[in-house]
Design an enzyme around this catalytic site. Structure first.
Site, PDB file in Angstrom:
ATOM      1  CE1 TYR A 239      -8.924  -7.769 -41.539  1.00 60.23           C
ATOM      2  CE2 TYR A 239     -11.025  -8.658 -40.779  1.00 60.23           C
ATOM      3  CZ  TYR A 239     -10.040  -7.684 -40.730  1.00 60.23           C
ATOM      4  OH  TYR A 239     -10.185  -6.611 -39.879  1.00 60.23           O
ATOM      5  CE  LYS A 243      -5.868  -6.701 -38.447  1.00 61.25           C
ATOM      6  NZ  LYS A 243      -5.094  -5.437 -38.618  1.00 61.25           N
TER       7      LYS A 243
END
Length: 919
Positions: A239, A243
């Site tokens: 994640y 990002k």
């Protein structure tokens, strides 16, 4: 940085929101529509095959949420029309060029009209499939920027990232609001190339498909690939890695666009708007709270000193809107805002541990079987070595033993082995994913965000609407009164209604219920929301007062505040309601006090103001309040601690109750509550419902539902667990019990029957003692039969054998029993302690406390174990006769004659206790 009015900026603006079904996107959408209904258009990009499925998602996943209830109330019957006018659904996919918008006319319209783009689209799973996470979190940013460059009127693009792109944060210090550039890594490993990462994914997928891998196998390989690529460059999970690469693309591709990056920390439930405590799903730290509340978290891995950087969702949304205004038409370099609390209002895991214990002790979680879950302090493992030792001793040794047993017994335990092994693997994977945040010591610098706050204060920003300063948060109040209450779920009682409503259950509840934060011990319930109060006063037709403290020995100040003064406050509020038809006050039949000398029929008559149960000076409620205040002031002037005040208040309540003839604080303060409502009702139609001992449901919504242990139930449960062999009470004493659904049915019937005119006889005993008596001897015999036939099991799975209960029929005999069985052995133990240097002091102290507790409970319950009264229910019978021909009797039955006590106890009540209280 010069700012103006956000409301003025939003007026006539067209905004494209990506990821419209996400948590923050919903909060943002609701905020804009509520505070500025004159916004021109909101384009909502969401994953959908076509307009029809997009509409379905809008109605089911967005506006059906309770989040929109304030907006629904504000707009009224035109809500759906308003939503249709202000929003345009855009089926699409940000992981594709042109955001996957197939409708060319709609796409051109968005290009021509959009003023602001807010990119909230993301997958937030820590171990998401690498192909999916890379597509959405990284290349999705590229496609959003390319799309933004084609929007001719665009003033600003707001990209929402996460503060945890910083990595593990294991060292103390400040994490700055600085950008990432292409090729950056967190561990100094060079060669990070986003296009090369895309190539790695495509090649791996091709390889897997050529090998004939199943979709499940591909999924697991893609998950592992994401984690391995992230860790290669120093990020802890897929994640935050994807990002971070998304941010790199912002820096590379933005060109002359005005772009803002918002980096929120751990986003939690709303602080204030549209109402406190709204959240969706179990979010990050909530999983710890839920597991702890359910009693499933017995140990905690992490540093209690570590920072939990939490920030409420509405503050994040407000920061987004203020940043949007600040940078509209003002391109600048490296505009990054950390939206968190670690610098201004740090929150640590030790605080979460403290408030979790306080909250779930005061308001225990009700599990799926309706049982309150007891919680205690958890074992803290403050480093990975201690965690590994814990797992080895607790689970891995057992797993190894099962493996050996399998070998010896022809794989007999294979199922158990595989299940335990699977659970261990899940735990270890979760620990690996969450470990960086459980030992996070750094804080997020928010200097840019503070400058934004300062500009907002000095400019024309509506600060009451667009607040985002974490310094105003009181973490104790937020978690105890806002966040944790929002996490607790609806209990099993609602399962029939849930089945009846199906997928519309949540929206049905939202449309029918308004939760009011308040306190009946305060004037106007302490309501601070004047609009809500005005709405209540304008619309309420019937007020039903259930508020009460039912503990027999409650603190006198609390019991007076809720049961006595609270009754008056609710009544006065009802009298101010403009369309009020009826005030219903729920009391208890046992306001009659103790009846021990002869059989008496307790009448359905009201108390006169100042009436007492024995010949003493007249009761003056105001004087009692003054004495109470004086007592508390004396204790505080003596610097008494809270524990001392608590027990003095408990004893003082019992003392004042007995002075006037009541056996305990509960019935005394409830009697005074009745005096208040009868004396001050004026012309307001009033009914008082006086139930006896309320037990589990007889029929509705299903037989046997109960919450917690109520009066008689603690005795039944203790007996079934083998902890109680002796009952105190006369075998002929009537235990006046009544199922909860019969009480509710009587109340609903009374509301319908009495709402048109004030009844002359307004007190209703809901009881069974006169027409269908149930005696202590019956309880004794039925408990023995049930637990002999269906024994409970002890901790190691063996059935608990129960003897026939010994019924002691006098207090004197009970005192002799306690002396011979417990008090004399305790005296011997005390002598042993004196002779051997207090070697068994702990055992003595523990036994002394238990004896003292039992003696106190006996004193409190004695009036009901030797109660000789029965309750007249003439008014209740007349109500039943008067309305029987006009109402749905089958659905609103409240006739105790219909109860077969043996069948009820054997097939409904005791099984319900076993299900809801003993598991």
């Amino acid at each position: 940085m010069e700012l103006g009015s956000i409301l003025h900026f939003l007026q006539d603006k067209t905004i494209l929101i990506t990821g419209a079904t996400g948590f923050l996107a919903k909060v943002l959408l609701e905020k804009i529509l509520r505070v500025q209904p004159n916004v021109k258009k909101l384009y909502l990009l969401l994953r959908a095959a076509d307009a029809k499925s997009a509409t379905h998602r809008l109605h089911n996943e967005i506006i059906a949420k309770d989040l929109f209830r304030v907006l629904k109330e504000k707009v009224g019957v035109n809500f759906n029309t308003f939503i249709s006018k202000k929003t345009t659904l855009v089926p699409g996919d940000i992981s594709r060029e042109d955001l996957g918008i197939e409708d060319t006319i709609l796409r051109e319209e968005i290009y021509d009209q959009t003023d602001v783009i807010i990119n909230l689209a993301a997958t937030t799973n820590f171990d998401e499939r690498y192909d999916i996470s890379l597509g959405l979190n990284t290349f999705g940013v590229k496609y959003v920027i390319n799309f933004a460059k084609k929007c001719s009127k665009l003033e600003v693009l707001v990209h929402v990232s996460t503060a945890y792109v910083c990595g593990e944060g294991g060292e103390e210090g400040l994490i700055l609001e600085k950008p990432y550039h292409l090729g950056d890594s967190l561990n100094g490993v060079s060669g990070l190339d986003i296009n090369a990462e895309d190539k790695v994914v495509r090649e791996k997928l091709t390889e897997l498909r050529q090998l004939g891998a199943t979709e499940k196998e591909i999924k697991e390989v893609m998950k592992d690939l994401g984690l391995s690529r992230a860790k290669l460059y120093g990020w802890p999970n897929t994640y935050v890695f994807t990002k971070a690469m998304g941010e790199m693309l912002v820096e590379q591709l933005k060109g002359n666009l005005s772009v803002v990056i918002i980096r929120p920390t751990i986003v939690t439930s709303t602080f204030k708007e549209p109402f406190p405590g709204w959240a969706e799903g179990v979010r990050t730290i909530d999983s710890l709270a839920v597991a702890y509340g359910k009693g499933k978290l017995t140990c905690f891995l992490g540093d209690l000193r570590a920072i939990v950087d939490a920030i409420p969702a509405d503050m994040v949304v407000n920061a987004i809107l203020v940043a949007m205004l600040a940078h509209a038409k003002h391109p600048s370099d490296d505009v990054i805002y950390h939206v968190g609390s670690s610098v201004r209002k740090p929150l640590r895991y030790s605080k979460l541990q403290e408030v979790g214990l306080r909250y779930f002790t005061a308001k225990p979680w009700i599990n799926k079987d309706g049982r309150p879950v007891k919680v205690g302090k958890v074992t803290v493992l403050n480093n990975m070595d201690s965690f590994r030792r814990y797992m080895f001793i607790r689970y891995l040794v057992v797993l190894k033993g099962l493996e050996l047993a399998n070998t010896a017994f022809c794989q007999y335990f294979q199922g158990t082995y595989l299940d335990l092994n699977r659970k261990i693997q899940i735990v270890m994977r979760l620990v690996d994913l969450y470990k960086p945040y459980l030992f996070f010591k750094a804080a997020f610098d928010d200097m840019n965000t503070e400058k934004l706050r300062m500009a907002a204060r000095e400019g024309g920003v509506e600060r009451d609407l667009f607040y985002f300063d974490p310094e105003v948060i009181n973490w104790d109040d937020y978690f105890l009164n806002i966040h944790l209450p929002g996490v607790v779920i609806v209990t099993d009682l609602f399962r029939v209604l849930r089945d009846q409503c199906g997928q519309d259950f949540d929206s049905f509840i939202s449309s029918k219920i308004v939760v009011i934060p308040g306190d009946v011990s305060l004037l106007n319930f302490g309501l601070k929301d004047e609009k809500l109060k005005s709405k209540m006063l304008e619309e309420i037709n019937v007020v039903v007062n259930f508020a009460a403290s039912t503990k027999f020995d409650e603190r006198f100040d609390i019991s007076m505040g809720v049961n006595t003064m609270g009754a008056l406050h609710v009544l006065n509020f009802a009298k101010n309601c403009r369309q009020i038809k009826l005030f219903v006050h729920t009391s208890t039949a046992y306001v009659c006090g103790e009846i021990k000398d002869k059989k008496i029929i307790v009448q359905e008559k009201p108390f006169e103001m100042g009436e007492t149960l024995k010949e003493t000076s007249k009761l003056d409620i105001t004087a009692e309040m003054n004495l109470l205040k004086k007592k508390i002031d004396e204790l505080r002037s003596e610097n008494a601690n809270e524990n001392t005040i608590k027990y003095v208040m408990k004893d003082y309540g019992i003392e004042r109750a007995k002075f006037y003839g009541w056996p305990n604080t509960y019935t005394f303060t409830k009697a005074m509550g009745e005096m208040q409502v009868v004396h001050h009702k004026d012309n307001l139609p009033l009914i008082i419902i006086r139930p006896t001992m309320v037990t589990s449901t007889l029929k509705d919504p299903f037989p046997g539902w109960i919450e917690g242990l109520r009066t008689l139930d603690s005795i039944i449960c203790s007996y079934g667990q083998g902890k109680l062999t002796t009952f105190l009470g006369h075998p002929k004493t009537i235990l006046d019990t009544i199922p909860a659904d019969l009480v509710v049915n009587c109340m609903m019937t009374a509301i319908v029957g009495c709402s048109n005119e004030a009844p002359k006889n307004f007190i209703y005993h809901v009881s069974s003692s006169l027409s269908n008596p149930f005696r202590i001897a019956d309880v004794r015999d039925l408990c023995y039969i049930y637990f002999t036939k269906f024994p409970n099991q002890n901790k190691i799975g063996n059935p608990i054998t129960v003897p026939k209960p010994n019924l002691i029929s006098s207090r004197t005999a009970f005192d002799i029993h306690m002396t011979l069985r417990y008090v004399l052995p305790l005296k011997v133990l005390n002598l042993v302690n004196k002779a051997f240097c207090q070697c068994s002091r702990d055992v003595y102290d523990d036994s002394f406390k238990k004896i003292k507790r039992v003696t106190r409970l006996v004193e409190l319950y004695k009036p009901y174990l030797f109660f000789k009264g029965v309750f007249d229910d003439s008014n209740t019978q007349n109500l039943r006769r008067a309305t029987g021909n006009n109402m749905e009797v089958d659905g609103l039955d409240f006739d105790p004659d219909s109860i077969d006590w043996k069948d009820y106890m054997m097939n409904t009540h005791i099984p319900g206790l076993v299900k809801y209280a003993l598991k």
